[in-house]
Design an enzyme around this catalytic site. Structure first.
Site, mmCIF file in Angstrom:
data_model
loop_
_atom_site.group_PDB
_atom_site.id
_atom_site.type_symbol
_atom_site.label_atom_id
_atom_site.label_comp_id
_atom_site.label_asym_id
_atom_site.label_seq_id
_atom_site.Cartn_x
_atom_site.Cartn_y
_atom_site.Cartn_z
ATOM 1 N N GLU A 72 7.093 -13.295 -21.758
ATOM 2 C CA GLU A 72 7.014 -12.057 -21.123
ATOM 3 C C GLU A 72 6.069 -10.974 -22.424
ATOM 4 O O GLU A 72 4.842 -10.433 -21.599
ATOM 5 C CB GLU A 72 8.487 -11.213 -21.678
ATOM 6 N N GLU A 108 -1.684 -8.410 -18.186
ATOM 7 C CA GLU A 108 -1.635 -7.299 -17.371
ATOM 8 C C GLU A 108 -2.634 -6.348 -17.691
ATOM 9 O O GLU A 108 -3.197 -5.923 -16.675
ATOM 10 C CB GLU A 108 -0.424 -7.011 -17.014
ATOM 11 N N CYS A 158 0.737 -0.984 -0.199
ATOM 12 C CA CYS A 158 -0.122 0.426 -0.175
ATOM 13 C C CYS A 158 1.361 1.015 -0.462
ATOM 14 O O CYS A 158 2.129 1.367 0.138
ATOM 15 C CB CYS A 158 -1.121 -0.238 1.066
ATOM 16 N N LYS A 178 2.146 -9.725 -20.290
ATOM 17 C CA LYS A 178 2.205 -7.908 -20.670
ATOM 18 C C LYS A 178 0.493 -7.885 -20.980
ATOM 19 O O LYS A 178 -0.011 -6.670 -20.575
ATOM 20 C CB LYS A 178 3.374 -7.149 -21.314
ATOM 21 N N TRP A 226 -3.995 -1.450 -0.926
ATOM 22 C CA TRP A 226 -4.787 -2.859 -2.382
ATOM 23 C C TRP A 226 -4.355 -4.134 -1.295
ATOM 24 O O TRP A 226 -3.878 -4.544 -0.220
ATOM 25 C CB TRP A 226 -3.033 -2.946 -3.043
ATOM 26 N N ASN A 252 1.645 -0.873 6.357
ATOM 27 C CA ASN A 252 1.645 -1.980 4.894
ATOM 28 C C ASN A 252 2.308 -3.133 5.532
ATOM 29 O O ASN A 252 2.851 -2.572 6.475
ATOM 30 C CB ASN A 252 3.444 -0.748 4.185
ATOM 31 N N GLY A 253 2.125 -4.163 4.910
ATOM 32 C CA GLY A 253 2.738 -5.088 5.444
ATOM 33 C C GLY A 253 1.988 -6.284 5.548
ATOM 34 O O GLY A 253 0.533 -5.909 5.415
ATOM 35 N N ARG A 303 1.067 2.166 -5.527
ATOM 36 C CA ARG A 303 1.367 0.878 -5.091
ATOM 37 C C ARG A 303 0.412 0.405 -4.869
ATOM 38 O O ARG A 303 -0.028 -0.672 -3.817
ATOM 39 C CB ARG A 303 2.257 1.706 -3.871
ATOM 40 N N HIS A 330 2.231 -30.816 -28.773
ATOM 41 C CA HIS A 330 1.967 -31.473 -27.740
ATOM 42 C C HIS A 330 0.756 -31.298 -27.075
ATOM 43 O O HIS A 330 1.039 -31.370 -25.190
ATOM 44 C CB HIS A 330 4.097 -31.171 -26.755
ATOM 45 N N LYS A 369 2.369 -2.060 -8.071
ATOM 46 C CA LYS A 369 3.342 -1.785 -8.836
ATOM 47 C C LYS A 369 4.543 -2.844 -8.163
ATOM 48 O O LYS A 369 5.179 -3.478 -8.565
ATOM 49 C CB LYS A 369 4.202 -0.087 -8.364
#
Ligand code: AGP
Length: 594
Positions: free
Chosen positions: A468, A475, A2, A472, A71, A97-98, A27, A491, A589
């Site tokens: 990647e 996301e 956060c 992207k 978040w 935060n955490g 964040r 396969h 982020k």
């Protein structure tokens, strides 16, 4: 994961908190709140939603306050679970935060003592623990309370009738902004830059008291300590959009400069790390998400240029793997330097006896304190949740490391190193060429926007680039996409190919090109539209519906160029679909929880 901001000084705090929070919104952004010390109490306003949903007109005048953008980890996003939290009497307000791992036990004990909780969060227990332990000395109380917490935290505490902010950190970033007649605190530097560029980074276990004209810090043993004041040379404009519609696009366009800056002063003499001090005969790279994809490309680079065996692991899996007698030189890659999984992996690697090196973009970030050596990418601040220029500069650093190691172990000839250096120097120009073709790439997106599923395929060094590209697109455009080594489609995944399943195929003229052409032929036979990215070739042009070419470079350097195309494909697809590009849903982020 956060954002936190706090202020004490001579100015009105409401506007300062909002401005700081907006700079931290990347964040986390599912709820927001502020607490402001007023007359005989603490005013609280919090809400589910974005920072703009807070009603500034309702804020009282005050000179000390704290704010939070969330978040969700424990408890869904809603008003009740938003920070700050009061204790029972409303004497204290806390943001956190955490993750507090032992919050259930603490909550049970406090409930038995009569504390009533208003949220489902782990964070609320901190406010109640402070109330429960308070003995007229808030510094001593906070020092005592943090010894009862297991897990990660960055905490700010307000008390009514007080002009100071108490803060504490453990495994979650917290930075003090040092001003004149005012001091600030934030979870990240951009929130401070409007007011000061002088900062103090707290160490794990530190507790600090922030007043308008004084900052006092104690370490985990309770000893008064000084933490160095560091000058930040990012100006605010660096951290803003600079005329682009989204941070992501700005950051994609900044890549020529980011590559240049990351090479600067390192191309001919690499002094960041003296690798000769370490046993580098076996290398392991550990990271998450996009940084993991950079690590996978890095494996090919290191094995090819330096002829050193290299394995790659996901940070979230590494700590659960069995330790062995082999002690690889371990490289941790994290653009933010705050990713909990990667930090835990760094600690684990150290515990197992490995020498460690972090590659990160953020100076003094948490990971830098866990490793033997650090190399900074020089990408500048990256605000968009989707990592773009940081991936590119991570690759640049990996090329530089491989050159250094190859020369050290005599597996790389000086003239070949010279050739590689010349290619590296040309890369900013080639990236610019691709950026100038963005309109062509944009048109191709029309083929992607309608799709529900998209495959990205490549081989060898471009297989991770396919991964990647798929990440992207998922996301930011919310389209299901999967990256595959091209040889693997037959396969199983072939069963999913239809006329409405586009395949983005990466083909460069390396030793896999002929095989790739064969794979593309097989895919075309199933009717899937093919968007090829890579080197020009007549046969490829015939087989594919679209061909986006890259400037001609040795295959070793193609990932940087191909990836720029895939970044633009993802960006414009998300743009067409009107997605929240810089702040995709459910993401943040830096992921500071495991
Ligand atoms: C990339 O676009 C993502 N936002 C994500 O995968 C990211 O790369 C990952 O969380 C790792 O972050 P780090 O590099 O800061 O450790």
């Amino acid at each position: 994961m956060c954002g936190i901001v706090g202020y004490t000084g001579i100015n009105s705090v409401g506007d300062i908190l909002l401005r700081g929070l907006k700079r931290l919104e990347y964040r986390g952004y599912d709820s927001a709140g502020v607490a402001i010390v007023e007359n005989d109490g603490i005013y609280l306003q919090k809400t589910k939603g974005r920072i703009r949903d807070l009603d500034e007109d309702e804020f009282p005048y005050g000179n000390v306050g704290i704010g939070h953008t969330r978040w969700a980890t424990h408890g869904k996003p809603c008003d009740e679970n938003s920070h700050p939290f009061y204790d029972c009497a409303g004497e204290f307000a806390v943001v956190h935060n955490g993750i507090i791992d032992n919050f259930v036990t603490i909550k049970e004990e406090l409930t038995k003592k009569g504390h009533e909780f208003t949220s489902e969060t782990d964070s609320e227990v901190i406010a109640h623990l402070i109330e429960d332990n308070y003995d007229d000395d808030l510094v001593a109380t906070v020092q005592k309370v943090v010894t009862k917490l297991k897990g990660s935290y960055a905490i700010c505490v307000l008390q009514k009738n007080s002009h100071r902010i108490l803060i504490a950190r453990n495994q979650s970033p917290l930075v003090i902004g040092v001003g004149v007649d005012e001091n600030l605190v934030a979870s990240d530097v951009p929130a401070l830059l409007d007011y000061t560029n002088e900062v103090k980074y707290l160490e794990d276990g530190d507790v600090a008291e922030i007043c308008s004209n004084e900052v006092r810090i104690w370490d985990s043993l309770g000893n008064a300590v000084e933490r160095e004041t560091v000058e930040i040379d990012w100006d605010l404009e660096d951290a803003e959009k600079g005329g682009y519609e989204h941070y992501m696009l700005k950051e994609i366009y900044e890549q020529p400069k980011a590559i240049h800056d990351s090479l600067l002063g390192r191309l001919f003499e690499f002094n960041d790390v003296d690798f000769k001090r370490y046993d580098t005969s076996f290398i392991r790279i550990i990271s998450c998400g996009t940084s993991y994809h950079a690590a996978l490309v890095g494996k090919y680079i290191i094995e090819e240029i330096a002829k050193i065996p290299c394995t790659v692991e996901l940070a979230s899996e590494y700590r659960y793997s069995s330790p062995s007698d082999l002690l690889p030189f371990t490289i941790l890659i994290s653009q933010s330097g705050e990713t909990a999984d990667t930090i835990v992996a760094a600690k684990e690697a150290k515990l197992r006896g490995c020498k460690t090196l972090a590659i990160t973009n953020v100076i003094n970030s948490s990971i830098t304190r866990e490793v033997n050596e650090v190399i900074y990418t020089q990408a500048g601040p990256e605000i968009g949740v989707a990592a773009t220029k940081t991936f590119t500069t991570q690759l640049i650093v990996l090329y530089l490391i491989a050159l250094e190691l190859g020369l050290n172990n005599n597996k790389l000839l000086r003239e070949d190193a010279q050739e590689y250096r010349s290619e590296l120097r040309r890369l900013p120009r080639y990236v610019k060429v691709l950026l100038d073709r963005s309109e062509q790439i944009r048109k191709v997106c029309k083929k992607l926007v309608e799709a529900d599923d998209i495959f990205f395929v490549g081989r060898n060094i471009n297989y991770p680039v396919a991964l990647e590209g798929a990440l992207k697109l998922k996301e930011i455009a919310y389209i299901h996409s999967a990256g595959y080594p091209a040889g693997e489609l037959k396969h199983g995944p072939f069963a999913l190919l239809t006329e409405s399943t586009p395949v983005v195929a990466i083909l460069v003229k390396d030793h896999t090109f002929e095989k790739m052409l064969g794979n593309i032929g097989e895919i075309a036979a199933r009717g899937s539209p093919i968007i090829a990215v890579g080197d020009h070739d007549k046969e490829l042009k015939k087989l594919s519906d679209e061909l986006i070419t890259i400037p001609s470079v040795p295959p070793m350097f193609s990932p940087i160029l191909v990836n720029v195309v895939l970044q633009l494909l993802a960006y414009y697809t998300a743009y067409e679909l009107d997605c929240s590009i810089d702040k995709p849903r459910n993401l943040a982020k830096s992921v500071t929880v495991e």
